[in-house]
Design an enzyme around this catalytic site. Structure first.
Site, PDB file in Angstrom:
ATOM      1  N   LYS A  80     -32.300  84.289  73.166  1.00 52.16           N
ATOM      2  CA  LYS A  80     -31.224  83.905  73.765  1.00 52.16           C
ATOM      3  C   LYS A  80     -31.470  83.655  75.313  1.00 52.16           C
ATOM      4  O   LYS A  80     -30.896  83.102  76.257  1.00 52.16           O
ATOM      5  CB  LYS A  80     -30.027  84.683  73.519  1.00 52.16           C
ATOM      6  CG  LYS A  80     -29.128  84.685  72.372  1.00 52.16           C
ATOM      7  CD  LYS A  80     -28.275  83.650  72.100  1.00 52.16           C
ATOM      8  CE  LYS A  80     -28.824  82.301  71.280  1.00 52.16           C
ATOM      9  NZ  LYS A  80     -29.306  82.251  70.105  1.00 52.16           N
ATOM     10  N   LYS A 136     -27.810  70.168  71.103  1.00 51.65           N
ATOM     11  CA  LYS A 136     -27.615  71.483  69.659  1.00 51.65           C
ATOM     12  C   LYS A 136     -27.833  71.061  68.420  1.00 51.65           C
ATOM     13  O   LYS A 136     -28.453  72.162  67.069  1.00 51.65           O
ATOM     14  CB  LYS A 136     -25.974  71.828  69.757  1.00 51.65           C
ATOM     15  CG  LYS A 136     -25.418  72.532  68.104  1.00 51.65           C
ATOM     16  CD  LYS A 136     -25.141  74.052  69.330  1.00 51.65           C
ATOM     17  CE  LYS A 136     -24.304  75.018  67.882  1.00 51.65           C
ATOM     18  NZ  LYS A 136     -24.936  76.428  68.068  1.00 51.65           N
ATOM     19  N   TRP A 157     -29.503  61.412  73.987  1.00 52.11           N
ATOM     20  CA  TRP A 157     -30.995  62.642  74.384  1.00 52.11           C
ATOM     21  C   TRP A 157     -31.966  62.295  74.085  1.00 52.11           C
ATOM     22  O   TRP A 157     -32.316  61.891  72.530  1.00 52.11           O
ATOM     23  CB  TRP A 157     -31.046  63.918  73.307  1.00 52.11           C
ATOM     24  CG  TRP A 157     -31.741  65.135  73.320  1.00 52.11           C
ATOM     25  CD1 TRP A 157     -31.427  66.331  74.119  1.00 52.11           C
ATOM     26  CD2 TRP A 157     -32.860  65.230  72.804  1.00 52.11           C
ATOM     27  NE1 TRP A 157     -32.068  67.037  73.905  1.00 52.11           N
ATOM     28  CE2 TRP A 157     -32.958  66.645  73.384  1.00 52.11           C
ATOM     29  CE3 TRP A 157     -34.252  64.784  72.322  1.00 52.11           C
ATOM     30  CZ2 TRP A 157     -34.866  66.980  73.074  1.00 52.11           C
ATOM     31  CZ3 TRP A 157     -35.182  64.879  71.531  1.00 52.11           C
ATOM     32  CH2 TRP A 157     -35.537  66.527  72.582  1.00 52.11           C
ATOM     33  N   GLU A 181     -33.458  80.643  76.122  1.00 55.31           N
ATOM     34  CA  GLU A 181     -32.603  79.412  75.938  1.00 55.31           C
ATOM     35  C   GLU A 181     -32.025  79.053  77.115  1.00 55.31           C
ATOM     36  O   GLU A 181     -30.817  77.963  77.473  1.00 55.31           O
ATOM     37  CB  GLU A 181     -32.395  79.244  74.710  1.00 55.31           C
ATOM     38  CG  GLU A 181     -31.620  79.498  74.462  1.00 55.31           C
ATOM     39  CD  GLU A 181     -30.610  79.185  72.425  1.00 55.31           C
ATOM     40  OE1 GLU A 181     -31.206  78.742  72.274  1.00 55.31           O
ATOM     41  OE2 GLU A 181     -30.610  79.730  72.339  1.00 55.31           O
ATOM     42  N   ASN A 237     -29.077  56.121  66.382  1.00 54.81           N
ATOM     43  CA  ASN A 237     -28.859  57.531  66.899  1.00 54.81           C
ATOM     44  C   ASN A 237     -30.484  57.570  65.064  1.00 54.81           C
ATOM     45  O   ASN A 237     -30.180  56.827  64.614  1.00 54.81           O
ATOM     46  CB  ASN A 237     -28.206  58.534  66.134  1.00 54.81           C
ATOM     47  CG  ASN A 237     -27.243  59.193  66.830  1.00 54.81           C
ATOM     48  OD1 ASN A 237     -26.934  58.577  67.867  1.00 54.81           O
ATOM     49  ND2 ASN A 237     -26.925  59.959  66.028  1.00 54.81           N
ATOM     50  N   GLY A 238     -31.360  57.811  65.879  1.00 51.41           N
ATOM     51  CA  GLY A 238     -32.692  57.522  65.143  1.00 51.41           C
ATOM     52  C   GLY A 238     -34.121  57.156  65.957  1.00 51.41           C
ATOM     53  O   GLY A 238     -33.520  57.256  66.986  1.00 51.41           O
ATOM     54  N   HIS A 261     -50.780  96.903  70.790  1.00 54.06           N
ATOM     55  CA  HIS A 261     -51.916  95.824  70.487  1.00 54.06           C
ATOM     56  C   HIS A 261     -51.516  94.693  71.385  1.00 54.06           C
ATOM     57  O   HIS A 261     -52.512  93.558  71.147  1.00 54.06           O
ATOM     58  CB  HIS A 261     -51.392  95.594  69.179  1.00 54.06           C
ATOM     59  CG  HIS A 261     -51.356  96.989  68.181  1.00 54.06           C
ATOM     60  ND1 HIS A 261     -52.479  97.629  67.627  1.00 54.06           N
ATOM     61  CD2 HIS A 261     -50.396  97.532  67.114  1.00 54.06           C
ATOM     62  CE1 HIS A 261     -52.303  98.184  67.078  1.00 54.06           C
ATOM     63  NE2 HIS A 261     -50.760  98.793  66.885  1.00 54.06           N
ATOM     64  N   GLU A 301     -33.693  87.433  68.621  1.00 57.15           N
ATOM     65  CA  GLU A 301     -32.704  86.646  68.897  1.00 57.15           C
ATOM     66  C   GLU A 301     -32.803  87.595  70.470  1.00 57.15           C
ATOM     67  O   GLU A 301     -31.969  85.974  71.172  1.00 57.15           O
ATOM     68  CB  GLU A 301     -31.404  86.639  67.569  1.00 57.15           C
ATOM     69  CG  GLU A 301     -31.014  86.061  67.702  1.00 57.15           C
ATOM     70  CD  GLU A 301     -30.334  84.356  68.148  1.00 57.15           C
ATOM     71  OE1 GLU A 301     -31.276  84.315  67.383  1.00 57.15           O
ATOM     72  OE2 GLU A 301     -29.418  84.308  68.546  1.00 57.15           O
ATOM     73  N   CYS A 345     -28.456  63.037  69.668  1.00 56.63           N
ATOM     74  CA  CYS A 345     -27.732  61.654  70.461  1.00 56.63           C
ATOM     75  C   CYS A 345     -26.476  62.341  69.480  1.00 56.63           C
ATOM     76  O   CYS A 345     -25.982  62.214  68.203  1.00 56.63           O
ATOM     77  CB  CYS A 345     -27.526  60.437  70.110  1.00 56.63           C
ATOM     78  SG  CYS A 345     -29.639  60.196  70.538  1.00 56.63           S
ATOM     79  N   ARG A 396     -23.960  67.571  71.699  1.00 56.26           N
ATOM     80  CA  ARG A 396     -25.197  66.621  71.129  1.00 56.26           C
ATOM     81  C   ARG A 396     -26.803  65.793  71.825  1.00 56.26           C
ATOM     82  O   ARG A 396     -27.833  65.940  70.874  1.00 56.26           O
ATOM     83  CB  ARG A 396     -25.070  66.008  69.706  1.00 56.26           C
ATOM     84  CG  ARG A 396     -23.878  66.309  68.820  1.00 56.26           C
ATOM     85  CD  ARG A 396     -23.578  64.906  67.662  1.00 56.26           C
ATOM     86  NE  ARG A 396     -24.525  64.718  67.179  1.00 56.26           N
ATOM     87  CZ  ARG A 396     -24.600  64.830  65.536  1.00 56.26           C
ATOM     88  NH1 ARG A 396     -23.941  66.382  65.255  1.00 56.26           N
ATOM     89  NH2 ARG A 396     -25.457  64.501  65.425  1.00 56.26           N
TER      90      ARG A 396
HETATM   91  C1  F6R Z   1     -30.733  78.381  69.506  1.00 57.14           C
HETATM   92  C2  F6R Z   1     -30.155  77.998  68.963  1.00 57.14           C
HETATM   93  C3  F6R Z   1     -31.274  77.184  67.899  1.00 57.14           C
HETATM   94  C4  F6R Z   1     -30.959  76.773  66.421  1.00 57.14           C
HETATM   95  C5  F6R Z   1     -31.796  76.274  65.658  1.00 57.14           C
HETATM   96  C6  F6R Z   1     -31.246  75.487  63.643  1.00 57.14           C
HETATM   97  O1  F6R Z   1     -29.228  79.493  70.233  1.00 57.14           O
HETATM   98  O2  F6R Z   1     -29.087  77.294  68.346  1.00 57.14           O
HETATM   99  O3  F6R Z   1     -32.719  77.792  67.600  1.00 57.14           O
HETATM  100  O4  F6R Z   1     -30.226  78.027  66.017  1.00 57.14           O
HETATM  101  O5  F6R Z   1     -32.006  74.825  66.345  1.00 57.14           O
HETATM  102  O6  F6R Z   1     -30.086  74.861  64.040  1.00 57.14           O
HETATM  103  P1  F6R Z   1     -29.634  75.539  62.768  1.00 57.14           P
HETATM  104  O7  F6R Z   1     -29.128  76.536  61.958  1.00 57.14           O
HETATM  105  O8  F6R Z   1     -28.198  73.891  63.186  1.00 57.14           O
HETATM  106  O9  F6R Z   1     -29.576  74.275  61.746  1.00 57.14           O
END
Ligand code: F6R
Length: 629
Positions: free
Chosen positions: A506, A624, A88, A509, A114-115, A525, A502, A17, A42
């Site tokens: 991508k 994020k 969130w 998500e 937040n929390g 396998h 990765e 949040c 956020r």
């Molecule tokens: C994927 C993504 C997440 C972050 C993960 C770690 O696109 O953004 O998987 O990489 O939540 O976030 P940070 O790097 O902020 O610790």
């Protein structure tokens, strides 16, 4: 990094949040809404604000911040002090009632949070017994009532009554919080506190801000104080005090933020994700700038806070992180082992902290985090430090909790990453691992010539990526061809395995297409059962030491009629002849290839999501900064 060691606090789970609060001479509503828009990454399931103007005026709306703006456009709230929040959902579904701010029993106090209040049920029982009634399903409303009832129980003559009420209430709370509070009877005061959830004070001219991160306030002030756990802050328009909830003296430091607001704006791009993909030539340049020493064919990383002797003594490295940062760590593992011959282990941060990972005093722990606030990574960092290990950080967010609690590290300097899907942070993290590998390698087995060649490779990256980005239209056409599939498989070996992981993340998500990454030889396998003519395989098959083995695996897929998209080195016609579609990347040092190979995969997932009409910058269920365990 490691400038302020708030250190050994027990880790607690946190929640996402965003908070923005204002007190000053200007109309608060537009400032709060602007701040919320910048924090929307956020959390984005509901938002709200409370403005104090004689009495409290509150507006809350489920959905995006645009819904709240629309709701306020007909009847703006006037006043120069206010608090706001983007949510969130954790306790209680996203709806207008559960949105913050929440009010106390007398509807005189408003609070954003937040929390998580872990003992909310016990607190609620006490409050209900005292006659309180609740409207929402949130733990935050209980906190608002608790602070309100503390306030009411204090004599009106109590100095700093709202601050005292907040402090007394928080002493009863188990859990985590970043909070901001206003009260109708204290029209010139805004109070806040933090434990486990970031909060930053912005100091302006006759005005103050409180926010979850600097992006919400840098348009108005660059002078900030990053609050520490247990800080209790009281703001008026022209003064602030920072005390501690624990009654111990609290020290703080005013910092200047190096942040340009235009970096956090879309400009001519339709999405932040695309903007950030295209920023990679610059972000990589920024990661490398001032960190190369051509004379010694090595890297200069002063922020590690380690002497050459200490660096030479490192015998083992443990890298821990989450999500994309973990994938960068997987690539980093290969880079460091290959350049410096130091054994490296990689672990999910969420696992590391609950695992009895044997380490000795020559083990160096590296945590990687774009936001510097990820709860799992912070937990791993604290556990490693509690056990007495030196922990370095690779972070983007200057002043973040992880950056502050590590013993040293390297900042990414990638600029704000707003798109929820991480892109430029991945390539910057891998670039920093390359610098670290070079530095450690040159202290061990890497010759001067090898070091010099590697430096040339690092310096070439920005131009190589600029060239790669010119293939965007071609990649869009490939995305169009495959956008309707149900599942995709990504394959890469050794240093490219992290890229396969990765690429798959991508795709999942932002497009919601199922995707998995594997080391290519794992195909036989079990994964091979997935291959059919509807399931594309994306092979990262540059001209490296395992190219021929990768080609054999591609043949196994082809033999089963699986479509193949290949990421291959420019001019590799053999690979192109097997693949259905090929995206070429420039030739580079094996350890630097992941930085190039990931770019087409970022674009591929971006265009797939756009063509499927997904909300690219704010994919469903995500936020994020994952500050929840
Ligand atoms: C994927 C993504 C997440 C972050 C993960 C770690 O696109 O953004 O998987 O990489 O939540 O976030 P940070 O790097 O902020 O610790």
């Amino acid at each position: 990094m490691g400038l302020e060691l708030t250190g050994r606090a027990r880790y607690l789970p946190l929640f996402m949040c965003g908070i923005v609060a204002y007190i000053g001479k200007k109309e608060a509503q537009p400032l709060l809404l602007d701040g919320l828009r910048r924090l929307e990454y956020r959390g984005y399931d509901s938002s709200g604000l409370a403005i104090l103007n004689g009495s409290l005026h509150v507006s809350k709306k489920v959905g995006r911040i645009s819904n709240l703006e629309e709701c306020l456009s007909g009847a703006p709230l006037s006043g120069t002090i206010g608090i706001s929040h983007t949510r969130w959902a954790t306790h209680g579904e996203p709806n207008d009632t559960n949105a913050h701010p929440h009010l106390d029993n007398r509807k005189k106090l408003a609070l954003v949070h937040n929390g998580v209040v872990e003992n909310y049920q016990a607190l609620k029982r006490k409050l209900v017994a005292a006659g309180h009634t609740f409207e929402s399903e949130t733990d935050t409303e209980i906190l608002a009532h608790l602070v309100g009832s503390m306030y009411d129980s204090l004599p009106a003559s109590t100095p700093h009554r709202l601050e005292t009420a907040l402090k007394l209430a928080l002493k009863q709370v188990q859990g985590t919080y970043g909070v901001a509070v206003v009260h109708a009877d204290e029209p010139d005061v805004l109070v806040g506190a933090r434990r486990g959830s970031p909060l930053v004070l912005g100091i302006g001219q006759d005005e103050h801000f409180l926010a979850s991160d600097v992006s919400a306030i840098v348009a108005h002030t660059q002078k900030v104080v990053y609050l520490k756990d247990f800080d209790l802050i009281t703001l008026t328009g022209n003064s602030f005090t920072i005390k501690s909830i624990t009654d111990k003296p609290s020290e703080f430091q005013i910092s200047e933020v190096d942040y340009r607001t235009e970096d956090a704006e879309l400009g001519s791009f339709p999405h932040f994700m695309l903007k950030e993909i295209f920023e990679q030539p610059t972000s990589i340049q920024n990661a490398v700038r001032g960190r190369l020493n051509a004379e010694e064919a090595s890297a200069v990383l002063g922020g590690l806070n380690m002497s050459p002797q200490e660096l030479r003594e490192v015998e083992r490295i443990v890298i821990t992180a989450c999500g994309t940062a973990l994938h960068a760590g997987i690539v980093g593992e290969h880079i460091i082992e290959s350049l410096a011959h130091i054994p490296v282990e990689i672990d999910f941060a969420s696992e590391f902290r609950y695992r009895n990972c044997p380490m000795d005093r020559r083990t160096l722990v590296i945590v990687v985090s774009q936001s510097g606030e990820t709860a799992d990574t912070l937990g791993a960092l604290r556990e490693a430090r509690r056990r007495g290990y030196r922990v370095l950080g690779i972070c983007n967010n200057v002043g973040s909790t992880i950056a502050r609690e590590t013993d040293g590290g390297v900042y990414m300097h990638a600029g704000p990453e707003i798109g929820v899907a991480a892109t430029k942070s991945f390539t910057s993290q891998v670039t920093i691992f390359a610098l670290l590998g070079l530095l450690l390698g040159r202290m061990r087995f890497l010759s001067f010539t090898q070091g010099s060649e590697f430096i040339k490779g690092l310096e070439a990256l920005p131009d190589q990526i600029t060239k790669l980005l010119k293939q965007a239209d071609k990649i869009r056409a490939i995305a169009d061809k495959y956008k309707s599939v149900k599942s995709m498989l990504y394959f890469g070996r050794n240093v490219q395995y992290g890229v396969a992981m990765e690429g798959a993340l991508k795709m999942k998500e932002i497009s919601y297409i199922h995707a998995e990454g594997y080391p290519a030889a794992e195909l036989k396998h079990g994964v091979i059962a997935m291959i059919d003519h509807h399931t594309p395989s994306i092979f990262i098959v540059p001209n490296d030491s395992l190219r021929n083995k990768n080609i054999s695996t591609m043949q196994e897929v082809k033999a089963r009629k699986g479509p193949i998209i290949a990421i291959a080195t420019e001019g590799d016609e053999d690979v192109a002849a097997i693949a259905d579609d090929t995206i070429f990347v420039p030739a580079a040092h094996e350890c630097l290839l992941p930085i190039l190979a990931v770019v087409p995969l970022q674009l591929f997932s971006y265009y797939t999501a756009v063509l499927l009409n997904r909300d690219v910058d704010k994919p469903r269920n995500l936020a994020k900064s994952v500050t929840v365990e």
